[in-house]
Enzyme design. Structure first.
Site, PDB file in Angstrom:
ATOM      1  N   HIS A  89       0.851  -1.191   0.000  1.00  0.00           N
ATOM      2  CA  HIS A  89       0.000   0.000   0.000  1.00  0.00           C
ATOM      3  C   HIS A  89       0.884   1.236   0.000  1.00  0.00           C
ATOM      4  O   HIS A  89       1.811   1.341   0.791  1.00  0.00           O
ATOM      5  CB  HIS A  89      -0.911   0.024   1.237  1.00  0.00           C
ATOM      6  N   ASP A 168     -15.269   2.727   7.317  1.00  0.00           N
ATOM      7  CA  ASP A 168     -14.219   3.617   6.814  1.00  0.00           C
ATOM      8  C   ASP A 168     -14.736   4.493   5.684  1.00  0.00           C
ATOM      9  O   ASP A 168     -14.375   5.663   5.586  1.00  0.00           O
ATOM     10  CB  ASP A 168     -13.005   2.815   6.338  1.00  0.00           C
ATOM     11  N   ARG A 175     -14.386  12.910   7.184  1.00  0.00           N
ATOM     12  CA  ARG A 175     -13.090  13.547   7.482  1.00  0.00           C
ATOM     13  C   ARG A 175     -12.686  14.507   6.380  1.00  0.00           C
ATOM     14  O   ARG A 175     -12.119  15.573   6.628  1.00  0.00           O
ATOM     15  CB  ARG A 175     -12.016  12.472   7.671  1.00  0.00           C
ATOM     16  N   SER A 190      -7.673   3.857   9.076  1.00  0.00           N
ATOM     17  CA  SER A 190      -8.410   3.810   7.813  1.00  0.00           C
ATOM     18  C   SER A 190      -7.700   2.873   6.825  1.00  0.00           C
ATOM     19  O   SER A 190      -8.310   1.971   6.225  1.00  0.00           O
ATOM     20  CB  SER A 190      -8.509   5.233   7.247  1.00  0.00           C
ATOM     21  N   LYS A 194      -8.717  -1.641   6.055  1.00  0.00           N
ATOM     22  CA  LYS A 194      -9.000  -2.221   4.736  1.00  0.00           C
ATOM     23  C   LYS A 194      -7.991  -3.334   4.405  1.00  0.00           C
ATOM     24  O   LYS A 194      -8.361  -4.373   3.864  1.00  0.00           O
ATOM     25  CB  LYS A 194      -8.969  -1.122   3.667  1.00  0.00           C
TER      26      LYS A 194
HETATM   27  N1  URA Z   1      -5.879   6.634   2.540  1.00  0.00           N
HETATM   28  C1  URA Z   1      -6.861   6.039   3.217  1.00  0.00           C
HETATM   29  O1  URA Z   1      -7.356   4.986   2.810  1.00  0.00           O
HETATM   30  N2  URA Z   1      -7.288   6.603   4.336  1.00  0.00           N
HETATM   31  C2  URA Z   1      -6.766   7.744   4.846  1.00  0.00           C
HETATM   32  O2  URA Z   1      -7.184   8.199   5.890  1.00  0.00           O
HETATM   33  C3  URA Z   1      -5.743   8.377   4.122  1.00  0.00           C
HETATM   34  C4  URA Z   1      -5.313   7.788   2.970  1.00  0.00           C
END
Ligand code: URA
Length: 433
Positions: A89, A168, A175, A190, A194
């Protein structure tokens, strides 16, 4: 919510964090669940997010918050696969096309790469937008299709299903409009909710630092990386993070089809040195985390094995790896204003220019232009002469050139011959412990 059967009052939870207290496990479980089902109001969650941004959370609170987000949806299970799994990621940057060569490269060595990706918003590009410039390619797969492709080809890049961490999705949208994106506990939970829900066995994080990244400052990036590595490790996912430079764009292209073309060059054994260096460094980490050692991933880029997997991966999702990629209708060139060495080329400015040319979107329902973006002709370290091309802007809609040029004002710093650009690409590595 007095007068209801809810076990907590949202206002008490907000006050606890406002007054710098710790949230209990039960409070966290409840507030995430109640928010997801609509029993905690948007304004209450936004006040709680702001209290978290200002007062922080400890490791146990972040871990519980992440677990509650995972519990809001489904978990995928790759344990039936005959191969180990590893995922990557990136926290997002300009010209960051690394997923495209990386996923097939790692799959060459018998490791399955389940890469659930997103679309671009704002100045950072999205992997799905890039791949959708390949004629016929589709991002949406069922869980069964994804598993079959992982077993057969070894690499999948696709859209995350809506069942993964639905809390999320709601929280992130809130947010975004309440100035609470930049809280390390909220970013870390967040991203990691995932990734953990996706079920990968190991995970390599590419945490970007610099003007084109979320984290502009090295110490903040280090803290984010450490928090995510701890979360992954606590959840049983072998997790490691690289801190990498995002003060200047990666490679020579920013824009969807332009970045696919550059990725194919890397898969053909060529391509820009920084893209190759980061792809190989991340592949080495993913392979190591999945238990594959004693191999040099650079070899599979040079000898065509990674390209073979790329072709099969694209074809498995309906794409034609031999089809011509879209090209923008119009181009405009930016020229060097003076002789000298390029010492800085600002990532954020190039990202905003590519976005304004049509490569990105302002709202999530907007379309993107496949051919739009920026091609760089000189990176930091290059010697240039006044009047030589520095970059070429691409778009289908030439009325966009002026706003893109505005974004690039002051983006390139040219210093007298003998000056040096600052900083390495790979800044640090953060592992469990
Ligand atoms: N990417 C995400 O999935 N969540 C965040 O809060 C920031 C970047």
């Amino acid at each position: 919510m007095s007068g209801t059967t809810e076990p907590f009052d949202a206002v008490d939870v907000i006050r606890t964090k406002r007054d710098r207290g710790r949230l209990s496990d039960a409070q966290i479980d409840w507030v995430i669940d109640a928010y997801t089902r609509g029993a905690v109001a948007e304004e209450q969650m936004s006040a709680l997010n702001m209290a978290i941004l200002l007062n922080g959370m400890d490791r146990a609170e972040i871990s519980r918050w992440t677990a509650a987000m995972i519990a809001s949806g489904e978990r995928m299970d790759f344990s039936g696969l005959s191969r180990p799994t590893a995922d990557k990621h990136s926290t997002g940057g300009v010209g960051d096309k690394i997923t495209l060569p990386l996923a097939p490269l790692v799959a060459v060595y018998g490791v399955a790469v389940p890469q659930l990706s997103g679309r671009g918003l704002g100045h950072t590009g999205g992997t799905l937008d890039k791949l959708e410039s390949v004629p016929g390619w589709r991002a949406a797969l069922t869980n069964e299709e994804m598993l079959a492709q992982l077993e057969d080809v070894g690499a999948v890049i696709c859209q995350a299903g809506s069942g993964l961490a639905p809390a999320d999705r709601k929280l992130y949208a809130l947010r975004d409009v309440t100035g609470t994106v930049e809280a390390i506990p909220l970013i870390a939970s967040s991203i990691m909710s995932k990734k953990i829900a996706e079920g990968t066995g190991s995970l390599v994080l590419d945490v970007k630092v610099g003007s084109g990244a979320f984290m502009k400052d090295l110490e903040q990036a280090r803290e984010l990386a450490r928090t995510m590595v701890d979360l992954g490790t606590d959840a049983g996912v072998r997790t490691v993070a690289l801190l990498t430079d995002m003060s200047t764009p990666l490679g020579l292209t920013a824009g969807n089809a332009l970045e696919v073309r550059e990725s194919v060059e890397v898969l053909a054994g060529g391509g820009p040195a920084d893209v190759v260096e980061l792809t190989v460094a991340l592949a080495r980490e993913m392979l190591g985390a999945a238990g594959v050692t004693g191999v040099d991933p650079a070899e599979a880029l040079a000898d065509g094995r990674a390209m073979d997997v790329w072709r099969r991966m694209i074809a498995a999702q309906g794409g034609d790896p031999d089809a011509a990629l879209p090209v923008a209708a119009e181009t405009e060139t930016v020229l060097a204003p003076a002789d000298g060495v390029v010492v800085a080329l600002d990532a954020l400015a190039v990202g905003v220019a590519a976005w304004r040319l049509g490569a990105g979107r302002a709202r999530k329902e907007d379309p993107v232009q496949a051919g739009a973006g920026v091609v760089l002709h000189a990176k930091p370290g290059a010697l240039v002469r006044a009047g030589e091309p520095l970059m070429t802007l691409h778009t289908d809609t030439p009325e966009r050139f002026a706003r893109a040029q505005e974004a690039l004002d002051g983006a390139v710093v040219i210093a007298p011959d003998g000056s040096r650009p600052a900083g390495p690409l790979l800044i640090d590595r953060i592992a469990a412990g």
